[in-house]
Scaffold this motif. Structure first.
Motif, PDB file in Angstrom:
ATOM      1  N   ASN A   2       9.167 -30.504  17.937  1.00 56.09           N
ATOM      2  CA  ASN A   2       9.898 -29.265  17.663  1.00 56.09           C
ATOM      3  C   ASN A   2       8.962 -28.065  17.555  1.00 56.09           C
ATOM      4  O   ASN A   2       9.285 -26.967  18.029  1.00 56.09           O
ATOM      5  CB  ASN A   2      10.720 -29.412  16.378  1.00 56.09           C
ATOM      6  CG  ASN A   2      11.929 -30.302  16.565  1.00 56.09           C
ATOM      7  OD1 ASN A   2      12.387 -30.509  17.691  1.00 56.09           O
ATOM      8  ND2 ASN A   2      12.453 -30.847  15.480  1.00 56.09           N
ATOM      9  N   LYS A   3       7.800 -28.260  16.953  1.00 56.25           N
ATOM     10  CA  LYS A   3       6.833 -27.166  16.836  1.00 56.25           C
ATOM     11  C   LYS A   3       6.368 -26.702  18.213  1.00 56.25           C
ATOM     12  O   LYS A   3       6.253 -25.506  18.484  1.00 56.25           O
ATOM     13  CB  LYS A   3       5.637 -27.608  15.998  1.00 56.25           C
ATOM     14  CG  LYS A   3       5.903 -27.627  14.494  1.00 56.25           C
ATOM     15  CD  LYS A   3       4.639 -27.978  13.724  1.00 56.25           C
ATOM     16  CE  LYS A   3       4.891 -27.947  12.215  1.00 56.25           C
ATOM     17  NZ  LYS A   3       3.673 -28.298  11.457  1.00 56.25           N
ATOM     18  N   ILE A   4       6.081 -27.673  19.083  1.00 58.09           N
ATOM     19  CA  ILE A   4       5.610 -27.333  20.435  1.00 58.09           C
ATOM     20  C   ILE A   4       6.717 -26.641  21.235  1.00 58.09           C
ATOM     21  O   ILE A   4       6.482 -25.621  21.880  1.00 58.09           O
ATOM     22  CB  ILE A   4       5.126 -28.605  21.166  1.00 58.09           C
ATOM     23  CG1 ILE A   4       3.878 -29.163  20.481  1.00 58.09           C
ATOM     24  CG2 ILE A   4       4.831 -28.310  22.633  1.00 58.09           C
ATOM     25  CD1 ILE A   4       3.453 -30.534  20.960  1.00 58.09           C
ATOM     26  N   ILE A   5       7.924 -27.191  21.183  1.00 53.34           N
ATOM     27  CA  ILE A   5       9.043 -26.612  21.914  1.00 53.34           C
ATOM     28  C   ILE A   5       9.350 -25.201  21.408  1.00 53.34           C
ATOM     29  O   ILE A   5       9.557 -24.270  22.204  1.00 53.34           O
ATOM     30  CB  ILE A   5      10.284 -27.517  21.790  1.00 53.34           C
ATOM     31  CG1 ILE A   5      10.063 -28.795  22.612  1.00 53.34           C
ATOM     32  CG2 ILE A   5      11.544 -26.793  22.267  1.00 53.34           C
ATOM     33  CD1 ILE A   5      11.131 -29.856  22.420  1.00 53.34           C
ATOM     34  N   ASN A   6       9.367 -24.996  20.096  1.00 54.15           N
ATOM     35  CA  ASN A   6       9.623 -23.663  19.541  1.00 54.15           C
ATOM     36  C   ASN A   6       8.521 -22.689  19.925  1.00 54.15           C
ATOM     37  O   ASN A   6       8.792 -21.501  20.192  1.00 54.15           O
ATOM     38  CB  ASN A   6       9.738 -23.748  18.019  1.00 54.15           C
ATOM     39  CG  ASN A   6      11.033 -24.428  17.583  1.00 54.15           C
ATOM     40  OD1 ASN A   6      12.014 -24.428  18.317  1.00 54.15           O
ATOM     41  ND2 ASN A   6      11.043 -25.022  16.395  1.00 54.15           N
ATOM     42  N   LEU A  61       6.731 -22.774  22.697  1.00 55.54           N
ATOM     43  CA  LEU A  61       6.933 -22.439  24.110  1.00 55.54           C
ATOM     44  C   LEU A  61       8.103 -21.477  24.283  1.00 55.54           C
ATOM     45  O   LEU A  61       8.037 -20.518  25.053  1.00 55.54           O
ATOM     46  CB  LEU A  61       7.163 -23.703  24.931  1.00 55.54           C
ATOM     47  CG  LEU A  61       5.960 -24.655  25.062  1.00 55.54           C
ATOM     48  CD1 LEU A  61       6.379 -25.970  25.692  1.00 55.54           C
ATOM     49  CD2 LEU A  61       4.860 -24.000  25.881  1.00 55.54           C
ATOM     50  N   LEU A  62       9.192 -21.749  23.584  1.00 52.40           N
ATOM     51  CA  LEU A  62      10.353 -20.863  23.662  1.00 52.40           C
ATOM     52  C   LEU A  62      10.013 -19.446  23.205  1.00 52.40           C
ATOM     53  O   LEU A  62      10.460 -18.464  23.800  1.00 52.40           O
ATOM     54  CB  LEU A  62      11.500 -21.424  22.806  1.00 52.40           C
ATOM     55  CG  LEU A  62      12.310 -22.568  23.423  1.00 52.40           C
ATOM     56  CD1 LEU A  62      13.275 -23.143  22.391  1.00 52.40           C
ATOM     57  CD2 LEU A  62      13.086 -22.070  24.641  1.00 52.40           C
ATOM     58  N   GLY A  63       9.202 -19.364  22.148  1.00 53.38           N
ATOM     59  CA  GLY A  63       8.801 -18.047  21.654  1.00 53.38           C
ATOM     60  C   GLY A  63       8.032 -17.246  22.704  1.00 53.38           C
ATOM     61  O   GLY A  63       8.232 -16.039  22.842  1.00 53.38           O
ATOM     62  N   ILE A  64       7.185 -17.924  23.468  1.00 46.91           N
ATOM     63  CA  ILE A  64       6.396 -17.240  24.489  1.00 46.91           C
ATOM     64  C   ILE A  64       7.281 -16.811  25.655  1.00 46.91           C
ATOM     65  O   ILE A  64       7.223 -15.673  26.126  1.00 46.91           O
ATOM     66  CB  ILE A  64       5.275 -18.171  25.005  1.00 46.91           C
ATOM     67  CG1 ILE A  64       4.285 -18.481  23.885  1.00 46.91           C
ATOM     68  CG2 ILE A  64       4.539 -17.509  26.174  1.00 46.91           C
ATOM     69  CD1 ILE A  64       3.316 -19.602  24.197  1.00 46.91           C
TER      70      ILE A  64
END
Length: 327
Positions: A314-318, A320-323
């Motif tokens: 979830n940390k990695i996905i969030n 990436l989504l933020g970028i």
């Protein structure tokens, strides 16, 4: 620093900044003939290709993405089995001719460098299927590019071409062509459509003049709009609007990959559309890619709990989504 097996039969070798060591796969059922080693060095602030990497004569895949490499040494010729060479997003100006003696190359990615010319020796790469030259300083292609009879994908977008390279017409197997962001005033649509019969995807967003003297859209562009990658609507817009819409559409698709958890497809999309991001954003993306690969290794070796796995994912996905959503 670690390695892991993967479904496609490759061993991934992640390398620390200070040293390079190749680990043997622990899977005893995998025969030596199916092992296909690859070295990936992403965002390591390298200013040259590590000597140890150039000594791996059985290497099939070498990726040196998002570093500060300025030159490719002659020792690259040692990697005679190399099939994929990705040195995108570096600082290369001149392409050393020894690259083009790697006759087993199938994928060559030189995107996002400072390359001013491609040597005629490129004609040696008879097995090449994908050639990425986006976002460089090219004004022309060598005639010898005609010899790449197996080429299926070509990206010459965001260079300094002012006329369409005639050599491309000889690439009869070409299926996908990116050529937007150049200085074409006239695009030879008729020849494109008739002489490249395999074309299925063509991306033309650019500062091309789509209209005739009467302000009407040229009929050839209407024909071109039927090819995937274009639409009739884009020819009604100004070049700036076309590029903005293309970026928006691409980022939306990439965001979908993240939401669905298809991170492999997302990172592949990033490598094909690096110009959509700022250098700092690319560094953050590739840093998260490294974290994702480490996590996959932890899962593969059963050294992480399900709860920790979910939190890390979830940390990695969030991240990436933020970028992507901010871009």
């Amino acid at each position: 620093m670690y390695s892991r097996g993967s479904e496609d039969g490759y061993i991934t070798i992640f390398i620390s900044f200070s040293s390079i060591k190749i680990f043997k796969d622990s899977n005893k059922n995998m025969s030596k003939t199916t092992i296909k080693p690859k070295i990936i060095l992403i965002k390591k602030d390298l200013n040259k290709i590590p000597e140890d990497a150039l000594k791996e004569k059985n290497l099939l895949k070498l990726k040196l993405i998002n570093n500060e490499i300025k030159n490719v040494p002659k020792e690259i010729e040692n990697l005679k089995r190399l099939e994929t060479f990705d040195i995108s997003n570096n600082s290369i100006i001149h392409t050393y001719t020894k690259i083009f003696e790697l006759q087993k190359l199938k994928i060559l990615n030189l995107n996002n460098n400072r390359i001013i010319n491609i040597p005629r020796q490129i004609g040696n790469l008879k097995k090449l299927k994908k050639l990425q030259l986006s976002n460089n300083r090219l004004k022309q292609l060598p005639k010898e590019i005609e010899q790449l009879k197996n080429l299926k994908e070509l990206n010459i977008s965001y260079n300094k071409f002012d006329t369409f390279p005639e050599e491309i017409y000889e690439l009869k197997q070409l299926k996908t062509l990116w050529m937007g962001g150049n200085y074409f005033e006239v695009l030879p649509i008729e020849k494109l459509l008739t002489q490249l019969p395999s074309l299925k995807n063509i991306y033309t967003y650019s500062n091309i003049k789509y209209h005739n003297k009467n302000g009407q859209i040229d009929n050839n562009y209407i024909r071109l709009s039927k090819i995937r990658g274009n639409s009739y609507a884009i020819f009604k817009q100004k070049p700036k609007d076309i590029i903005i819409n293309e970026i928006s559409s691409t980022l939306k698709k990439m965001t979908t990959y993240i939401i669905k958890g298809e991170l492999k497809n997302f990172f592949e999309s990033v490598s094909n559309h690096e110009t959509l991001f700022q250098p700092s954003e690319l560094k953050s993306i590739y840093s998260l890619q490294t974290q994702w690969n480490i996590l996959e290794n932890e899962i593969h070796t059963n050294i992480i709990s399900i709860d920790d796995e979910t939190i890390k994912k979830n940390k990695i996905i969030n991240g990436l989504l933020g970028i992507v959503l901010k871009s």
